[in-house]
Scaffold this motif. Structure first.
Motif, PDB file in Angstrom:
ATOM      1  N   SER A  82       0.801  -1.226   0.000  1.00 33.35           N
ATOM      2  CA  SER A  82       0.000   0.000   0.000  1.00 33.35           C
ATOM      3  C   SER A  82       0.838   1.282   0.000  1.00 33.35           C
ATOM      4  N   ILE A  83       2.153   1.172  -0.058  1.00 33.99           N
ATOM      5  CA  ILE A  83       3.004   2.366  -0.087  1.00 33.99           C
ATOM      6  C   ILE A  83       2.798   3.071  -1.431  1.00 33.99           C
ATOM      7  N   PRO A  84       2.438   4.363  -1.396  1.00 30.60           N
ATOM      8  CA  PRO A  84       2.238   5.071  -2.661  1.00 30.60           C
ATOM      9  C   PRO A  84       3.561   5.297  -3.401  1.00 30.60           C
ATOM     10  N   VAL A  85       3.481   5.215  -4.736  1.00 35.90           N
ATOM     11  CA  VAL A  85       4.663   5.349  -5.588  1.00 35.90           C
ATOM     12  C   VAL A  85       4.409   6.400  -6.665  1.00 35.90           C
ATOM     13  N   VAL A  86       5.417   7.259  -6.869  1.00 37.17           N
ATOM     14  CA  VAL A  86       5.419   8.204  -7.979  1.00 37.17           C
ATOM     15  C   VAL A  86       6.557   7.780  -8.901  1.00 37.17           C
ATOM     16  N   LEU A  87       6.222   7.524 -10.163  1.00 38.85           N
ATOM     17  CA  LEU A  87       7.235   7.117 -11.132  1.00 38.85           C
ATOM     18  C   LEU A  87       7.982   8.330 -11.673  1.00 38.85           C
TER      19      LEU A  87
END
Length: 131
Positions: A82-87
């Motif tokens: 559930s850790i948010p990721v920004v590419l």
């Protein structure tokens, strides 16, 4: 009594040293976030499993283990899924809205990026308030 705000913790994963340094400096100086960095997806995976951050800024194209392979490993672990990721990528096709939705990431930023507004872009994608 004023509430104490705990700074967000962000992990930056990119194989380019100068990119990691620029991102870390900008996010710490402009947003007040605590930023750690990893020079590879493999190192980043170890760091995430040892001490999960509030969010990850992830380069897509890296040697040995790509950002997309990292993302798959992150999502298969119940502790980190559930850790948010920004590419972060030079490939504009990877940040098309449909593709981002399929990858289940919070957003995407193309390289080269504007260092002075990077923190605002990331905060908006994550739904975070800036101090």
């Amino acid at each position: 009594m004023a509430s104490i705000r705990i700074p967000k913790r962000v992990l930056v994963i990119d194989d380019e040293t100068h990119v990691r340094e620029i991102i870390q400096t900008c996010l710490e100086a402009f947003a007040g976030w605590r930023v750690s960095s990893a020079e590879s997806a493999k190192v980043g995976l170890v760091m995430v499993n040892a001490d999960p951050p509030d969010a990850i800024v992830l380069d897509v194209t890296m040697p040995e283990m790509s950002g997309l392979d990292f993302l798959q490993a992150l999502r298969t672990n119940p502790e980190t899924q559930s850790i948010p990721v920004v590419l972060l990528t030079a490939r504009a096709d990877l940040i098309e809205p449909d593709r981002l939705r399929r990858l289940a990431v919070s957003g995407g930023i193309t390289k080269p990026f504007d260092a002075t507004t990077l923190h605002q872009q990331i905060a908006q994608m994550l739904g975070w308030e800036l101090l």
